[in-house]
Each structure stands twice: as C-alpha cells, then as structure tokens.
Design an enzyme around this catalytic site. Structure first.
Site, PDB file in Angstrom:
ATOM      1  N   LYS A 181       0.785  -1.275   0.001  1.00 17.68           N
ATOM      2  CA  LYS A 181      -0.194  -0.002   0.026  1.00 17.68           C
ATOM      3  C   LYS A 181       0.827   1.050  -0.053  1.00 17.68           C
ATOM      4  O   LYS A 181       0.474   2.188  -0.671  1.00 17.68           O
ATOM      5  CB  LYS A 181      -0.982   0.080   1.255  1.00 17.68           C
ATOM      6  CG  LYS A 181      -2.101  -0.956   0.875  1.00 17.68           C
ATOM      7  CD  LYS A 181      -3.251  -0.907   1.945  1.00 17.68           C
ATOM      8  CE  LYS A 181      -4.642  -1.399   1.624  1.00 17.68           C
ATOM      9  NZ  LYS A 181      -4.341  -2.926   1.790  1.00 17.68           N
ATOM     10  N   GLU A 241     -10.505   6.357   2.750  1.00 15.53           N
ATOM     11  CA  GLU A 241     -11.559   5.573   3.288  1.00 15.53           C
ATOM     12  C   GLU A 241     -10.658   4.499   3.887  1.00 15.53           C
ATOM     13  O   GLU A 241      -9.556   3.840   3.443  1.00 15.53           O
ATOM     14  CB  GLU A 241     -12.171   5.176   2.336  1.00 15.53           C
ATOM     15  CG  GLU A 241     -11.934   3.908   1.311  1.00 15.53           C
ATOM     16  CD  GLU A 241     -10.757   4.308   0.443  1.00 15.53           C
ATOM     17  OE1 GLU A 241     -10.416   5.630   0.320  1.00 15.53           O
ATOM     18  OE2 GLU A 241     -10.080   3.525   0.034  1.00 15.53           O
ATOM     19  N   SER A 281       1.845  -9.685  -0.762  1.00 19.16           N
ATOM     20  CA  SER A 281       1.453  -8.477  -0.592  1.00 19.16           C
ATOM     21  C   SER A 281       1.618  -7.744   0.743  1.00 19.16           C
ATOM     22  O   SER A 281       1.709  -6.526   0.743  1.00 19.16           O
ATOM     23  CB  SER A 281       0.024  -8.173  -1.017  1.00 19.16           C
ATOM     24  OG  SER A 281      -0.821  -9.031  -0.155  1.00 19.16           O
TER      25      SER A 281
HETATM   26  C1  LIG Z   1      -5.047  -4.082   1.214  1.00 13.86           C
HETATM   27  C2  LIG Z   1      -4.447  -5.167   1.203  1.00 13.86           C
HETATM   28  C3  LIG Z   1      -4.770  -6.187   0.031  1.00 13.86           C
HETATM   29  C4  LIG Z   1      -5.923  -5.984  -0.958  1.00 13.86           C
HETATM   30  O1  LIG Z   1      -5.943  -4.906  -1.851  1.00 13.86           O
HETATM   31  P1  LIG Z   1      -5.676  -4.730  -3.311  1.00 13.86           P
HETATM   32  O2  LIG Z   1      -6.183  -3.579  -3.672  1.00 13.86           O
HETATM   33  O3  LIG Z   1      -6.673  -5.923  -3.894  1.00 13.86           O
HETATM   34  O4  LIG Z   1      -4.399  -5.229  -3.479  1.00 13.86           O
HETATM   35  C5  LIG Z   1      -4.190  -7.205  -0.320  1.00 13.86           C
HETATM   36  N1  LIG Z   1      -3.139  -7.660   0.435  1.00 13.86           N
HETATM   37  C6  LIG Z   1      -2.620  -6.767   1.508  1.00 13.86           C
HETATM   38  C7  LIG Z   1      -1.509  -7.160   2.279  1.00 13.86           C
HETATM   39  C8  LIG Z   1      -3.344  -5.608   2.119  1.00 13.86           C
HETATM   40  O5  LIG Z   1      -3.072  -4.931   3.102  1.00 13.86           O
END
Ligand SMILES: *Cc1c(COP(=O)(O)O)cnc(C)c1O
Length: 388
Positions: free
Chosen positions: A88, A110, A368
């Site tokens: 993020k 948000e 992620s």
């Molecule tokens: C917020 C988040 C997501 C989901 O958001 P996307 O926009 O689909 O990438 C996925 N993985 C993590 C670790 C997150 O914090």
C-alpha cells in the site's frame, strides 16, 4: 495494460459515474497525474521516497523448501518487507506527493480493516498534510489497534455511521467529504477502483512491483515466469504485478479472490463507487456484503480493469475458501519462516491446490503483506476449532 484515455474505459468497464460536482475534481486530478507521471522531477522525487523511505526495491525470494514440496519453482515478491508492511505504501506516497503538487493541504481516505488508513496517515505525516480517514463504525470496533495507529500518526478518524457501517459506507462518506472540500482536499483512494483516473493512476503507482519483479526474475533465473499470481480485493497489488507482465503473452496471469467475496467469480456487471465493474449484488440489485476471513479482501467489488482482463481472457480468476487460506498461512510460516498476511495467503492457497497444473513451472507470487496484523485472529480461529 495501457492508458484508458480521458474517459477511463477498459473495454466495457470503468468510466466515471459520479455526481456532477465531482466531475471537475476528477478532470483536474487526471490532468495533474498525467503531467506528473511524465515529469522527470516528480518521478525522481517519488523514486527517492520509494527507495529511501519505503525500502524498495523489495526482494524477489526463491522459496526453495516450499518449491520442493509443491514441485515448481516458487518466487515470492516480498512487498511484505516494505515500510508499513505491505504494497500500500507505493500508492499512498505517489498520491500524497501529487496532493502537494496540486497545492492541496488535506487528504481524505477511506479504510476497511485500517491498513489503507494507516498507510495514508503515514504518508500524510511524512509530507505534512492534514489527514482525515473515514472508517465504518463496525470496523473501528474490530480494528482498534489500527484506529490508535492512525491517531498516533496525526490523522483524524471519523466513523461512518450509515448502512452496514463498513468499508462501502466509509467510501460513500469519503466521497461526500470530497464533494464539499474539493478546493483544499485530495481524495486518496486505496485501490484500483472508483471513477477515472483512480483505477489507472493507482495501477501505475503500483506498476513498480511488476517492473521490478520481471527484471529480478530474469536476473535470478534467466527467464520469465510461466505464471504470475496475486490476491484480489479491489485489485491493486495484483494489477501492479500484472502491469509488468501483461505485454508478455507467454506469461499467464492469475488473480485469486476469497470465495465469499468473489466479484469476478460470482459478481455481475454493475456500477458502484463511480465506475462500472463486476460486483456482488442481491436479486434487487443492492450491493451485498463480502464475507471473507481477510478484512483486506472484504470488498464486494473489484477494479474495472480486472473485469476487462477477465472478459478478454488475458487474466484468469480463481477463488479459494477460508480453510484453504488458513492452511496456506501455516504452510508458508513453517516451511519458509515467513508469516504472510491472510490476503496473499489466498494466492498461495490457489498455488497449493493447483500444484499438479504448476508442476515444473516458474510461479511468481506477490506476497502483498506481512502477517503480524493477522496472528491474533488466526490464533483465535484455531483456538475455537480445537475447542469445538
Ligand atoms: C489491502 C491489502 C490487500 C487488498 O488490496 P488490493 O487492492 O486488492 O491489493 C491485499 N494484501 C494486503 C497485504 C493488503 O494490505
């Protein structure tokens, strides 16, 4: 995966379905991002922050023990190692820098589980911007620690009290604030959704994930991966990864959704939060609540470009159950010493299930985020299971 033009269309999807009062704001943002994105000074400043503040490039790690178990070569793009613990930060640093460039001293965000709110508050603190985060009242109760983090970082957290008092209501409140404060405020949206230019802009700000991963894979193995995969909530980390590989037709792209929030798997075309995409609707066309073990994937819609990638067959979408996710979470922790967030554990859950199909292939998975935020929740679930 190119430029969707001034209308923000990805085939049948995307566009700009917003109140009249927001059209000039979106047009201004489109123009500002276009000029910033081709400005070497803006890019150098952002790249500097990504390197020296966020910690990029993130590693591409070959998970050898798990690879041996699965029977493929599994590479993990370690977005979990970034400052604040997920992908993020790429998006919020870019948008906060853009807010400054547009002369707007205040950002609105948000948040659902709180992760995007914390990231936004972080970027705002770094750049000296005022920050207001809208969060559903129910989510505030569930994620007290993140509410505290945002306040520590100097942000104001405002409860969204309407509807189901969760993420979709927080988005509505944030948009309402933006309509009233557009002269001084930038709406720092958290994923590849919303009206144009957001889906395109947020994808471009995350493109660094895929661009790095492609070059790292070539340096490590001397080839491109056969398959790239990522979890899909709104879809930003997946599109960031896919952007680096979409032009390579031999590379297959797989997005993984939670079974209870599978906007591609079970959704229908519709309009929500400013753009046309797939979303979960009931028989009366009302937006339904997503149900997932992972709060970060609990969004009933999906970014419009994913809808287009699905419709054209360039990417494929799979769904996994909460039980498969919990298993993947444990497997990665035990075999590699890496505790993943529950979101990317979805992508790994699919890899584990599809191991026959993946045998002998190079699979690149976007990790992620890190799992610290989810450990207590998983412990509670396992506790309950062993009791019952
Ligand atoms: C917020 C988040 C997501 C989901 O958001 P996307 O926009 O689909 O990438 C996925 N993985 C993590 C670790 C997150 O914090």
């Amino acid at each position: 995966m190119g430029d969707p033009g001034s209308t923000g269309r990805f085939g049948d999807f995307g566009g700009r379905y917003i109140p009249e009062t927001l059209i000039p704001a979106c047009a201004e943002l489109d123009a500002a991002f276009r000029s910033a994105w081709v400005d070497p000074l803006f890019r150098a400043e952002l790249d500097g922050l990504l390197a020296n503040y966020a910690g990029r490039p993130s590693l591409l790690y070959e998970a050898k023990r798990l690879s041996a178990e699965i029977g493929c070569t599994l590479l993990l793009k370690r977005e979990d190692l970034n400052h604040t613990g997920s992908h993020k930060i790429n998006n919020v640093l870019g948008q906060a820098l853009l807010a400054k460039r547009m002369g707007k001293p205040r950002v609105i965000a948000e948040t659902g589980a709180g992760q995007h709110g914390v990231a936004s508050a972080t970027a705002a603190a770094l750049m000296g911007l005022e920050c207001v985060v809208y969060m559903g009242e129910v989510d505030m109760g569930r994620q007290e620690l993140n509410v505290f983090r945002m306040r520590l970082l100097g942000a104001e957290v405002r409860p969204a009290l309407s509807g189901s008092r969760t993420l979709k209501d927080a988005i509505n409140e944030a948009m309402r604030d933006w309509v009233a404060s557009v002269e001084t405020s930038h709406y720092l949206l958290g994923s590849v959704m919303g009206p144009h230019p957001y889906p395109w802009m947020v994808r471009e700000l995350h493109r660094v994930i895929g661009d790095e991963a492609r070059e790292q894979c070539r340096a490590l193995l001397g080839c491109d991966p056969d398959i790239v995969t990522a979890c899909v909530g709104g879809g930003s980390n997946a599109l960031g990864l896919f952007a680096g590989f979409a032009e390579l037709p031999a590379v297959e792209m797989v997005g993984v959704e939670p079974d209870g929030g599978a906007a591609v798997g079970r959704g229908v075309p519709g309009i929500v939060h400013g753009s046309k995409s797939y979303l979960l609707q009931d028989e009366y066309g009302q937006v339904m609540e997503a149900q997932s073990i992972s709060a970060g994937l609990d969004y009933p819609g999906i970014g419009p470009e994913h809808a287009h990638l699905d419709a054209t067959g360039r990417a494929r979408y799979e769904k996994v159950t909460d039980a498969e996710v919990l298993n993947a979470f444990a497997v990665l922790s035990r075999t590699e010493g890496i505790i993943p967030a529950l979101e990317p554990a979805h992508a790994l859950a699919w890899v584990l299930r599809a191991k026959d199909e993946l045998a002998g292939k190079v699979v690149l998975l976007n990790l992620s985020g890190r799992g610290d935020k989810d450990v207590a929740q998983v412990a509670e679930i396992l506790d309950r299971e062993s009791d019952g």
